[in-house]
Design a protein around this motif. Sequence first.
Motif, short mmCIF file in Angstrom:
data_model
loop_
_atom_site.label_atom_id
_atom_site.label_comp_id
_atom_site.label_asym_id
_atom_site.label_seq_id
_atom_site.Cartn_x
_atom_site.Cartn_y
_atom_site.Cartn_z
N ASP A 166 -51.55 -32.22 29.49
CA ASP A 166 -51.16 -33.41 28.95
C ASP A 166 -49.87 -34.04 29.90
OD1 ASP A 166 -48.76 -33.37 26.88
OD2 ASP A 166 -50.49 -31.90 26.09
N VAL A 167 -49.66 -35.23 29.64
CA VAL A 167 -48.60 -36.11 30.18
C VAL A 167 -47.14 -35.50 29.87
CG1 VAL A 167 -47.26 -38.07 30.64
CG2 VAL A 167 -49.79 -38.04 31.11
N LYS A 168 -47.01 -35.32 28.48
CA LYS A 168 -46.02 -34.97 27.88
C LYS A 168 -45.49 -33.48 28.18
CE LYS A 168 -43.62 -34.85 23.35
NZ LYS A 168 -43.75 -35.03 21.93
N THR A 169 -46.62 -32.56 28.46
CA THR A 169 -46.44 -31.48 28.67
C THR A 169 -45.78 -31.32 30.21
OG1 THR A 169 -48.09 -30.59 27.20
CG2 THR A 169 -47.42 -28.93 29.12
N VAL A 170 -46.46 -32.18 31.10
CA VAL A 170 -46.07 -32.13 32.41
C VAL A 170 -44.56 -32.35 32.57
CG1 VAL A 170 -46.45 -33.40 34.70
CG2 VAL A 170 -48.37 -32.64 33.43
N ILE A 171 -44.22 -33.50 31.79
CA ILE A 171 -42.81 -34.04 31.98
C ILE A 171 -41.76 -33.04 31.36
CG2 ILE A 171 -41.00 -35.87 31.04
CD1 ILE A 171 -43.00 -37.01 33.01
N ARG A 172 -42.41 -32.43 30.26
CA ARG A 172 -41.38 -31.37 29.64
C ARG A 172 -41.28 -30.10 30.72
NH1 ARG A 172 -40.47 -29.05 24.40
NH2 ARG A 172 -41.92 -30.43 23.54
N ASN A 173 -42.30 -29.84 31.30
CA ASN A 173 -42.23 -28.75 32.37
C ASN A 173 -41.40 -28.81 33.55
OD1 ASN A 173 -44.09 -27.64 30.54
ND2 ASN A 173 -45.93 -27.43 32.17
N ILE A 174 -41.72 -29.97 33.92
CA ILE A 174 -40.68 -30.59 35.10
C ILE A 174 -39.33 -30.26 34.66
CG2 ILE A 174 -39.97 -32.43 36.57
CD1 ILE A 174 -42.99 -33.05 36.70
N TYR A 175 -38.97 -31.18 33.45
CA TYR A 175 -37.37 -30.99 33.27
C TYR A 175 -36.87 -29.63 33.09
CZ TYR A 175 -36.20 -35.97 33.35
OH TYR A 175 -36.02 -37.13 33.93
N LEU A 176 -37.66 -28.86 32.47
CA LEU A 176 -37.38 -27.46 32.20
C LEU A 176 -37.21 -26.63 33.29
CD1 LEU A 176 -39.13 -26.68 28.91
CD2 LEU A 176 -36.79 -26.82 28.98
N LEU A 177 -38.18 -26.77 34.33
CA LEU A 177 -38.20 -26.17 35.73
C LEU A 177 -37.00 -26.65 36.40
CD1 LEU A 177 -41.88 -26.12 36.62
CD2 LEU A 177 -40.44 -24.01 35.91
N PHE A 178 -36.53 -27.86 36.67
CA PHE A 178 -35.62 -28.15 37.36
C PHE A 178 -34.30 -28.47 36.67
CE2 PHE A 178 -39.72 -29.41 39.40
CZ PHE A 178 -39.26 -29.20 40.86
N TYR A 196 -43.76 -22.53 34.49
CA TYR A 196 -42.97 -22.99 33.18
C TYR A 196 -43.13 -21.74 32.25
CZ TYR A 196 -42.95 -25.05 28.54
OH TYR A 196 -42.91 -25.29 27.34
N ASP A 197 -42.06 -21.45 31.41
CA ASP A 197 -42.12 -20.50 30.50
C ASP A 197 -42.12 -21.38 29.16
OD1 ASP A 197 -41.33 -18.66 28.46
OD2 ASP A 197 -39.62 -17.72 29.28
N PRO A 198 -43.00 -21.19 28.35
CA PRO A 198 -43.10 -21.98 27.07
C PRO A 198 -42.19 -21.69 26.08
CG PRO A 198 -45.10 -20.45 27.40
CD PRO A 198 -44.29 -20.48 28.69
N SER A 199 -41.63 -20.55 26.19
CA SER A 199 -40.44 -20.36 25.27
C SER A 199 -39.00 -20.88 25.34
CB SER A 199 -40.29 -18.87 25.15
OG SER A 199 -39.70 -18.18 26.56
N THR A 200 -38.97 -21.51 26.45
CA THR A 200 -37.79 -22.21 27.07
C THR A 200 -37.50 -23.48 26.14
OG1 THR A 200 -38.00 -21.30 29.34
CG2 THR A 200 -36.12 -22.94 28.83
N PRO A 201 -36.39 -23.52 25.77
CA PRO A 201 -35.98 -24.87 24.81
C PRO A 201 -35.39 -26.00 25.71
CG PRO A 201 -34.26 -23.24 24.74
CD PRO A 201 -35.36 -22.64 25.50
#
Length: 232
Positions: A166-178, A196-201
């Motif tokens: 979903d869109v929210k997960t994509v945004i979350r993943n990009i911000y965490l990765l970068f 993406y590591d889902p355990s990353t806050p």
Amino acid sequence: MEKIQHSHVEVRGLKLHVAQINVSGKKAVMFLHGFPEIWYTWRHQMIAAANAGYRAISIDFRGYGLSEQPAEPENATFKDLVDDVIGLLDSLGINKAFIVGKDFGSMPSYLVAAVHPERVIGVITLGVPFLIPGPSAIQNHLLPEGFYVTRWQDPGRAEADFGRFDVKTVIRNIYLLFSGSEVPIASEGQEIMDLYDPSTPLPPWFSEEVLSVYASLYEKSGFRFALRVPNR
């Protein structure tokens, strides 16, 4: 944020979303966002600029956030963004402005100053140096095969990668990765979202509330235009 005023301004056949504060300021500052960002990225800087006496303006580029989508996003280029900035300045009655750009928003900032120097007081950019637009702007042969830039330049690849979430997960993943110390590079058989590591806050400067705002606007606009400009 209640002091920020929102409107849509028609420019070159599209209604572009404009956020402003202190519209009576004698000098203007226009903020240009990057990806995956929107006008909201600049909310704190807008207030700071307004408190310093400036008319602060932040926009959603065409195809982003609350702005309308162009009919044929596949044909869009950075020139469209440059022309939109000039069109907005005209529509808002602003002769000259400071232009502030972040990430890919740096590119139209540079180009507005280069092509229309009479409309620019000064330019501030973050994250991207000046590059002449075109095929030679990014030397792909010098980048790792799994580098996000080369992956997202491949038509359909990022769409398929993002489409698994979903869109929210994509945004979350990009911000965490970068937000990490290393630029994400995918291995053979991997996609960028797989890193993406889902355990990353979330980082402390990007709360769940802020994430929800970004997600709500990208749910409206989608990623179709965003993957064309700046990536292709």
